[in-house]
Motif scaffolding. Structure first.
Motif, PDB file in Angstrom:
ATOM      1  N   PRO A 194       0.834  -1.214   0.000  1.00 26.74           N
ATOM      2  CA  PRO A 194       0.000   0.000   0.000  1.00 26.74           C
ATOM      3  C   PRO A 194       0.866   1.261   0.000  1.00 26.74           C
ATOM      4  CG  PRO A 194      -0.924  -1.620   1.498  1.00 26.74           C
ATOM      5  CD  PRO A 194       0.408  -2.169   1.051  1.00 26.74           C
ATOM      6  N   SER A 195       0.579   2.158  -0.910  1.00 25.33           N
ATOM      7  CA  SER A 195       1.465   3.297  -1.155  1.00 25.33           C
ATOM      8  C   SER A 195       1.574   4.251   0.029  1.00 25.33           C
ATOM      9  CB  SER A 195       0.984   4.064  -2.389  1.00 25.33           C
ATOM     10  OG  SER A 195      -0.367   4.484  -2.211  1.00 25.33           O
ATOM     11  N   ASP A 196       0.585   4.249   0.915  1.00 27.75           N
ATOM     12  CA  ASP A 196       0.587   5.196   2.031  1.00 27.75           C
ATOM     13  C   ASP A 196       1.113   4.589   3.329  1.00 27.75           C
ATOM     14  OD1 ASP A 196      -1.617   3.489   2.128  1.00 27.75           O
ATOM     15  OD2 ASP A 196      -2.807   4.914   3.299  1.00 27.75           O
ATOM     16  N   LEU A 197       1.622   3.365   3.267  1.00 22.06           N
ATOM     17  CA  LEU A 197       2.106   2.704   4.481  1.00 22.06           C
ATOM     18  C   LEU A 197       3.594   2.390   4.348  1.00 22.06           C
ATOM     19  CD1 LEU A 197      -0.884   0.249   5.097  1.00 22.06           C
ATOM     20  CD2 LEU A 197      -0.414   2.409   6.276  1.00 22.06           C
ATOM     21  N   PRO A 198       4.372   2.626   5.403  1.00 19.72           N
ATOM     22  CA  PRO A 198       5.821   2.400   5.336  1.00 19.72           C
ATOM     23  C   PRO A 198       6.161   0.936   5.051  1.00 19.72           C
ATOM     24  CG  PRO A 198       5.237   3.702   7.275  1.00 19.72           C
ATOM     25  CD  PRO A 198       3.953   3.196   6.701  1.00 19.72           C
ATOM     26  N   LEU A 199       7.200   0.737   4.249  1.00 18.05           N
ATOM     27  CA  LEU A 199       7.604  -0.617   3.869  1.00 18.05           C
ATOM     28  C   LEU A 199       8.092  -1.436   5.055  1.00 18.05           C
ATOM     29  CD1 LEU A 199       9.530   0.071   0.523  1.00 18.05           C
ATOM     30  CD2 LEU A 199       7.308  -1.040   0.784  1.00 18.05           C
TER      31      LEU A 199
END
Length: 240
Positions: free
Chosen positions: A100-105
């Motif tokens: 998910p693009s808005d969550l840190p890897l």
């Protein structure tokens, strides 16, 4: 038999035509010792327990196990047989286009599961679909919607999950629905290819005859620690 007489799916498992090591060997499973820890989550439809479909799948799996090269594959348990509808996140694939693009890897998988489950509570897609076998390959079965409309609906489910969860993996548009029986430990020698092609053709034909439409459970958001078991957390019901 020449290479043109073998399916591309079979040739992918040929030492001659694909000398690369199997993709998940060493990260998902070992040559000896079975599956490795690889936590993640996913959205799948399991084979319905006790159904005609499960019986047919077990029969098909037995044909794989009877092959002389069966020891070159690591088989998943019957209880874990499923079709992936939408891939979640996994410990070994912390990359931006799989996350998910808005969550840190670096977010822990357990936290990711909790966050994704909260988003999925608002999932509203409910169109039903039927699934059928397309062909058999050395790792299991390729599947798709039983009709053109089913295929459209399955893609619509994928688009809806992607929009809600906030990522589209690189293969999102051309994702191949599948059911995994086994993972390759060692690819096949050329002399094995004719008997594998014959077996795969027989398996696909047998399944089409005995289970033209698969009996699968409703799509479910699942967690897993490895490839042995997929625990259902959320179930997405079809419209009545």
């Amino acid at each position: 038999m020449t290479a043109t007489m073998f399916s591309p799916e079979l040739l992918f498992y040929s030492k001659t035509h694909n000398p690369n090591p199997p993709a998940h060997l060493g990260s998902r499973y070992r040559k000896v010792g079975g599956f490795l820890p690889e936590a993640g989550n996913t959205i799948v439809c399991h084979a319905e327990k006790g159904s005609r479909t499960q019986t047919v799948l077990i029969e098909a799996r037995e044909k794989y196990l009877a092959m002389p090269e069966a020891q070159q594959f690591l088989f998943t348990p019957i209880s874990s047989l499923h079709m992936t509808l939408f891939e979640g996140v996994i410990e070994t694939r912390r990359r931006q286009d799989f996350w998910p693009s808005d969550l840190p890897l670096e977010t822990p998988i357990d936290d990711m599961t909790e966050l994704m489950a909260a988003r999925l509570e608002g999932f509203s897609m409910a169109d039903p679909f039927n699934v059928a076998v397309v062909e058999a390959r050395p790792s299991g079965l390729l599947l798709d919607g039983a009709t053109e409309n089913d295929r459209k609906v399955m893609r619509a489910w994928r688009h809806a999950f992607a929009d809600l969860l906030g990522y589209r993996q690189p293969n999102h548009e051309d994702y191949k629905f599948h059911m995994t029986f086994a993972y390759a430990i060692e690819r096949l020698e050329d002399e094995a290819l004719p008997r594998w092609q014959a077996m795969l053709d027989d398996v696909a034909e047998d399944i089409r005859r005995k289970a033209p439409v698969f009996e699968l459970t409703l799509p479910a958001f699942c967690v897993f620690e490895d490839m042995n078991h997929f625990h259902e957390l959320l179930i997405f019901d079809f419209d009545a």
